[in-house]
Design a protein around this motif. Structure first.
Motif, PDB file in Angstrom:
ATOM      1  N   ALA A  98       0.854  -1.184   0.000  1.00  0.00           N
ATOM      2  CA  ALA A  98       0.000   0.000   0.000  1.00  0.00           C
ATOM      3  C   ALA A  98       0.890   1.235   0.000  1.00  0.00           C
ATOM      4  CB  ALA A  98      -0.902   0.001   1.227  1.00  0.00           C
ATOM      5  N   ALA A  99       0.422   2.294  -0.620  1.00  0.00           N
ATOM      6  CA  ALA A  99       1.284   3.472  -0.748  1.00  0.00           C
ATOM      7  C   ALA A  99       0.506   4.767  -0.825  1.00  0.00           C
ATOM      8  CB  ALA A  99       2.161   3.341  -1.992  1.00  0.00           C
ATOM      9  N   ASP A 100       1.177   5.805  -0.395  1.00  0.00           N
ATOM     10  CA  ASP A 100       0.807   7.187  -0.678  1.00  0.00           C
ATOM     11  C   ASP A 100       2.014   7.843  -1.329  1.00  0.00           C
ATOM     12  OD1 ASP A 100      -1.160   7.608   2.303  1.00  0.00           O
ATOM     13  OD2 ASP A 100      -1.851   7.458   0.223  1.00  0.00           O
ATOM     14  N   PHE A 101       1.743   8.814  -2.175  1.00  0.00           N
ATOM     15  CA  PHE A 101       2.836   9.473  -2.895  1.00  0.00           C
ATOM     16  C   PHE A 101       2.970  10.926  -2.478  1.00  0.00           C
ATOM     17  CE2 PHE A 101       4.070   5.877  -5.191  1.00  0.00           C
ATOM     18  CZ  PHE A 101       2.917   5.138  -5.406  1.00  0.00           C
ATOM     19  N   PHE A 102       3.141  11.122  -1.201  1.00  0.00           N
ATOM     20  CA  PHE A 102       3.496  12.396  -0.601  1.00  0.00           C
ATOM     21  C   PHE A 102       4.197  12.067   0.712  1.00  0.00           C
ATOM     22  CE2 PHE A 102       0.129  12.090   2.540  1.00  0.00           C
ATOM     23  CZ  PHE A 102      -0.895  11.416   1.879  1.00  0.00           C
ATOM     24  N   VAL A 103       4.826  13.069   1.283  1.00  0.00           N
ATOM     25  CA  VAL A 103       5.543  12.836   2.527  1.00  0.00           C
ATOM     26  C   VAL A 103       4.532  12.753   3.669  1.00  0.00           C
ATOM     27  CG1 VAL A 103       7.260  13.720   4.146  1.00  0.00           C
ATOM     28  CG2 VAL A 103       7.605  13.986   1.670  1.00  0.00           C
ATOM     29  N   ARG A 104       4.519  11.628   4.351  1.00  0.00           N
ATOM     30  CA  ARG A 104       3.589  11.405   5.457  1.00  0.00           C
ATOM     31  C   ARG A 104       4.285  10.541   6.499  1.00  0.00           C
ATOM     32  NH1 ARG A 104      -0.667   6.699   4.884  1.00  0.00           N
ATOM     33  NH2 ARG A 104       0.314   6.188   6.836  1.00  0.00           N
ATOM     34  N   SER A 105       3.677  10.441   7.643  1.00  0.00           N
ATOM     35  CA  SER A 105       4.204   9.568   8.677  1.00  0.00           C
ATOM     36  C   SER A 105       4.165   8.131   8.180  1.00  0.00           C
ATOM     37  CB  SER A 105       3.365   9.704   9.948  1.00  0.00           C
ATOM     38  OG  SER A 105       3.817   8.793  10.921  1.00  0.00           O
ATOM     39  N   CYS A 106       5.323   7.461   8.246  1.00  0.00           N
ATOM     40  CA  CYS A 106       5.451   6.167   7.585  1.00  0.00           C
ATOM     41  C   CYS A 106       6.145   5.147   8.473  1.00  0.00           C
ATOM     42  CB  CYS A 106       6.212   6.346   6.269  1.00  0.00           C
ATOM     43  SG  CYS A 106       6.075   4.973   5.105  1.00  0.00           S
ATOM     44  N   SER A 107       6.326   5.448   9.724  1.00  0.00           N
ATOM     45  CA  SER A 107       7.115   4.563  10.574  1.00  0.00           C
ATOM     46  C   SER A 107       6.280   3.447  11.178  1.00  0.00           C
ATOM     47  CB  SER A 107       7.749   5.371  11.712  1.00  0.00           C
ATOM     48  OG  SER A 107       8.701   6.266  11.212  1.00  0.00           O
ATOM     49  N   LEU A 108       6.856   2.252  11.154  1.00  0.00           N
ATOM     50  CA  LEU A 108       6.277   1.114  11.853  1.00  0.00           C
ATOM     51  C   LEU A 108       7.008   0.971  13.185  1.00  0.00           C
ATOM     52  CD1 LEU A 108       5.613   0.603   8.798  1.00  0.00           C
ATOM     53  CD2 LEU A 108       5.653  -1.818   9.371  1.00  0.00           C
ATOM     54  N   PRO A 109       6.435   0.375  14.185  1.00  0.00           N
ATOM     55  CA  PRO A 109       5.057  -0.124  14.195  1.00  0.00           C
ATOM     56  C   PRO A 109       4.035   0.991  14.368  1.00  0.00           C
ATOM     57  CG  PRO A 109       6.099  -0.520  16.305  1.00  0.00           C
ATOM     58  CD  PRO A 109       7.167   0.047  15.411  1.00  0.00           C
ATOM     59  N   GLY A 110       2.812   0.653  14.008  1.00  0.00           N
ATOM     60  CA  GLY A 110       1.710   1.567  14.242  1.00  0.00           C
ATOM     61  C   GLY A 110       1.457   2.555  13.130  1.00  0.00           C
ATOM     62  N   VAL A 111       1.816   2.181  11.882  1.00  0.00           N
ATOM     63  CA  VAL A 111       1.599   3.114  10.771  1.00  0.00           C
ATOM     64  C   VAL A 111       0.099   3.264  10.517  1.00  0.00           C
ATOM     65  CG1 VAL A 111       1.661   1.368   8.948  1.00  0.00           C
ATOM     66  CG2 VAL A 111       2.427   3.701   8.461  1.00  0.00           C
ATOM     67  N   ASN A 112      -0.299   4.458  10.117  1.00  0.00           N
ATOM     68  CA  ASN A 112      -1.683   4.722   9.725  1.00  0.00           C
ATOM     69  C   ASN A 112      -1.963   3.954   8.428  1.00  0.00           C
ATOM     70  OD1 ASN A 112      -4.048   5.834   8.587  1.00  0.00           O
ATOM     71  ND2 ASN A 112      -3.717   7.756   9.672  1.00  0.00           N
TER      72      ASN A 112
END
Length: 128
Positions: A98-112
């Motif tokens: 799954a992906a978004d193509f803008f800068v967003r919070s991306c850290s695991l664990p607990g990613v949106n």
């Protein structure tokens, strides 16, 4: 049209390795957050996060995935791969990226998990 195309699944023996590929079509990877998930056959309502790669930070992993799972991005090929080593029968699942193509919070664990784009699933079946 933006699409994520997942591939590389199949039937494998326990102990083997598999590499899954998520190909990005229709968008650049100048800014992205891409995460691998899996869904178990007995819990189709939940997707478990595994590992993530992003354009603006290091790759991160769910706690269970540290050690056997490796995520790697190739922005020239527009692919993000997930290598799974030492496969076990309990790794049997449908795997998604799954992906978004803008800068967003991306850290695991607990990613949106509210991503705009999802691949079709690729099945990995591990036999003992």
């Amino acid at each position: 049209q933006v699409r994520l195309v997942g591939s590389g699944g199949g039937s494998v023996q326990a102990g083997e390795s598999v590499t899954l590929t998520c190909e990005v079509r229709g968008n650049s990877m100048s800014a992205y957050c891409l995460v691998w998930f899996r869904q178990f056959p007995d819990n189709i309502w939940q997707k478990e996060e595994i590992a993530g790669a992003e354009s603006h930070g290091p790759s991160t992993y769910a706690n269970f995935a540290k050690g056997r799972f490796t995520v790697s991005a190739d922005t020239n090929k527009k692919t993000v791969t997930l290598q799974i080593d030492g496969l076990r029968p309990d790794d049997t699942a449908m795997y998604y990226c799954a992906a978004d193509f803008f800068v967003r919070s991306c850290s695991l664990p607990g990613v949106n998990k509210d991503f705009a784009y999802w691949s079709q699933g690729t099945q990995v079946t591990v036999s003992s």
